[in-house]
Design a protein around this motif. Sequence first.
Motif, PDB file in Angstrom:
ATOM      1  N   ASP A   1      55.501 -46.804  36.449  1.00 19.96           N
ATOM      2  CA  ASP A   1      56.037 -47.507  37.583  1.00 19.96           C
ATOM      3  C   ASP A   1      54.562 -48.087  38.257  1.00 19.96           C
ATOM      4  O   ASP A   1      55.176 -49.026  38.978  1.00 19.96           O
ATOM      5  N   LEU A   2      53.465 -47.851  37.880  1.00 21.99           N
ATOM      6  CA  LEU A   2      52.565 -48.058  38.629  1.00 21.99           C
ATOM      7  C   LEU A   2      52.112 -49.234  37.754  1.00 21.99           C
ATOM      8  O   LEU A   2      51.272 -50.513  38.440  1.00 21.99           O
ATOM      9  N   LEU A   3      52.249 -48.922  36.286  1.00 22.16           N
ATOM     10  CA  LEU A   3      52.096 -50.114  35.454  1.00 22.16           C
ATOM     11  C   LEU A   3      52.879 -51.534  35.537  1.00 22.16           C
ATOM     12  O   LEU A   3      52.082 -52.646  35.046  1.00 22.16           O
TER      13      LEU A   3
ATOM     14  N   LEU B   1      56.055 -56.789  48.763  1.00 19.93           N
ATOM     15  CA  LEU B   1      56.762 -56.792  49.847  1.00 19.93           C
ATOM     16  C   LEU B   1      57.935 -55.838  49.299  1.00 19.93           C
ATOM     17  O   LEU B   1      58.852 -54.454  49.812  1.00 19.93           O
ATOM     18  N   ARG B   2      58.580 -55.466  48.022  1.00 18.09           N
ATOM     19  CA  ARG B   2      59.635 -54.844  46.978  1.00 18.09           C
ATOM     20  C   ARG B   2      58.721 -53.689  47.235  1.00 18.09           C
ATOM     21  O   ARG B   2      59.688 -53.008  47.410  1.00 18.09           O
ATOM     22  N   ARG B   3      57.672 -53.731  46.385  1.00 17.73           N
ATOM     23  CA  ARG B   3      56.911 -51.841  46.322  1.00 17.73           C
ATOM     24  C   ARG B   3      56.885 -50.756  48.248  1.00 17.73           C
ATOM     25  O   ARG B   3      57.049 -50.075  47.975  1.00 17.73           O
ATOM     26  N   SER B   4      56.524 -52.239  48.912  1.00 14.45           N
ATOM     27  CA  SER B   4      56.534 -51.519  50.288  1.00 14.45           C
ATOM     28  C   SER B   4      57.250 -51.274  50.658  1.00 14.45           C
ATOM     29  O   SER B   4      57.688 -49.631  50.924  1.00 14.45           O
ATOM     30  N   ILE B   5      58.444 -51.795  50.247  1.00 16.24           N
ATOM     31  CA  ILE B   5      59.939 -51.143  51.414  1.00 16.24           C
ATOM     32  C   ILE B   5      60.792 -49.839  49.834  1.00 16.24           C
ATOM     33  O   ILE B   5      60.689 -48.474  50.682  1.00 16.24           O
TER      34      ILE B   5
END
Lengths: 275, 306
Positions: B99-101, A13-17
């Motif tokens: 950030d991906l890791l 959810l955090r990444r999607s935001i």
Amino acid sequence: MGSPEGKVNLNLLRRSIADKRISILVYALGVSAYAVFILAIWPSLRTNMETLNQLWESYPESIRKAFGGENMVFATFDGFLSVEYFNQMWVIVMIAFCVSIATGAIAFEIEKGTMELLLAQPISRRSILITRHLFFELGLLFLIAATLIPIAVGAPLASADLNYSGLLAMIVPSFLFFTAIGSMTFFFSSLFNSRGVAIFVALGIIIFFYALDILAKINDTISNVHFLSLFYYWDPYRYLHNASFAWTDLAVLAVISILTTACAIIWFERRDIAV
Amino acid sequence: MVDEAPNIVCKGLTKYYGRTRGIEGLNLEVGRGEIFGFLGPNGAGKTTTIRMFMGLLRPTNGSATIMGMDTWAKSTPIKSHVGHIPDDVSLYDNLHVHDLLEYIDRFRPGPDPLRGELTERLDLDVKKKVKSLSRGNRQKVAIILAMMHDPEILILDEPTLGLDPLMQQEFYSILGEFKDRGHTVFLSSHILSEVERACDRVGIVKEGRLVDVRAIEELRQNKIRHMDVLFTNYVSPDEFQKLPHVISVEELNSHMRITIKGDIDALIKQIALHQVEDLTFTQPSLEDFFMSFYGQPGGQSESESA
């Protein structure tokens, strides 16, 4: 850390935001700016209220039915806002948001191959879809707020005679109407490997619903199938002017949202992930 | 090799895409602490098998289990124990590597124990944006993503694709350490030398069927290789022809091409009796390999095809 099966995953959810924040801000800016524009032109229009009303009344009844309802008083702020914004530009922008987020949530990740990376982690397909759906709904609420708040704040400045209870009454139907459109698009997103195909099918059906709505309003012979269109359940003038909505309409929209989301989950859980 | 309950078990595992065959009737066991190579040409069904292991594809028939859990029904809990490198690495291009890791790290409780070490050993700049990475560096990111949580099982599809030889060496060394810790590795490849270098056993797959499973030592002893030798003075081919394991000797311009199957010790000693200007010892192609094992490129043994 969301649990693996069927719950919201906070990390996703955090990444999607974070990934979509710019895009959502642009949408929010767009709907706010258009609301401000409507408010800005209202003072000059209200002085010609009678002319406007006469113009509206001069349109054929079928046209008036199609774009706001035959009993609508166009030359009120509620009427003007309904016809010029909530039945046109706002719907288009909000549908664009729904289709963009829903097709990006599943079909785009499958097409791009990143779904394979996501599914290599201990997160279930159901959890991915539910989390992305929640993200979509949060975005939807944000855009509704970005639309209604400037109108609420700006109406006194524009000397607009705004029915504030009507504005509040917009919130739930708007949320459910666009949730239904988004949920339906989530289903197509989980069905296809290509985002383009998912967009094409979703927009095709939305346009069909819109055309059916218009035709059913102006042609009595097909009015008995009007209820098949999602737009049948969308009546912004009623919400704004009367500060009311039909509970049955809301129930239908909620049922459509739940059913299409359930179908999306079931299909996504059973399908092969292969481009 | 399989001394405890196997970590990976396939029973009649079959996948068809409509009428198109992916893999058919795969029966296989891979034990704890084993590096198992899955060798076959492109289109043999290796990636299909791996995608079923990862719960991306539902088997048409049969089943696969990882740590006793069905790969389709229990796909999510399995992922807590598995690291995976896909054949075609797709990453989130808009993110920085760090950030991906970090993002992938957060799907599992606690910090990933090997992230820092792997980043350092593979010499990866984590400050770069993913979309700016070269093919090799993207592969490094995929390796780190698969291995950083120190999974008990690694499922790798052509893992060294795009890596330079130095990085390949480092990668094999890391794989060896995984094996030493008792972890299981399932490595698919179409490169014979890669499988030979890294694996304990190899399953040979051809046209959707597992045709054989052999220990790597047996593979080494039975494969056909070509040695091209340039002698300073004339040397008669006859003296090599009679050596053990030599199959044929041909004179090609100034070179001598010696084809050998198995132990090369006697041949090397015989060559060393002469003055040598140049020597090349080529690895066999996959087709040569199939020819040497099965007598035909189709990968079926003579007895099978008879």
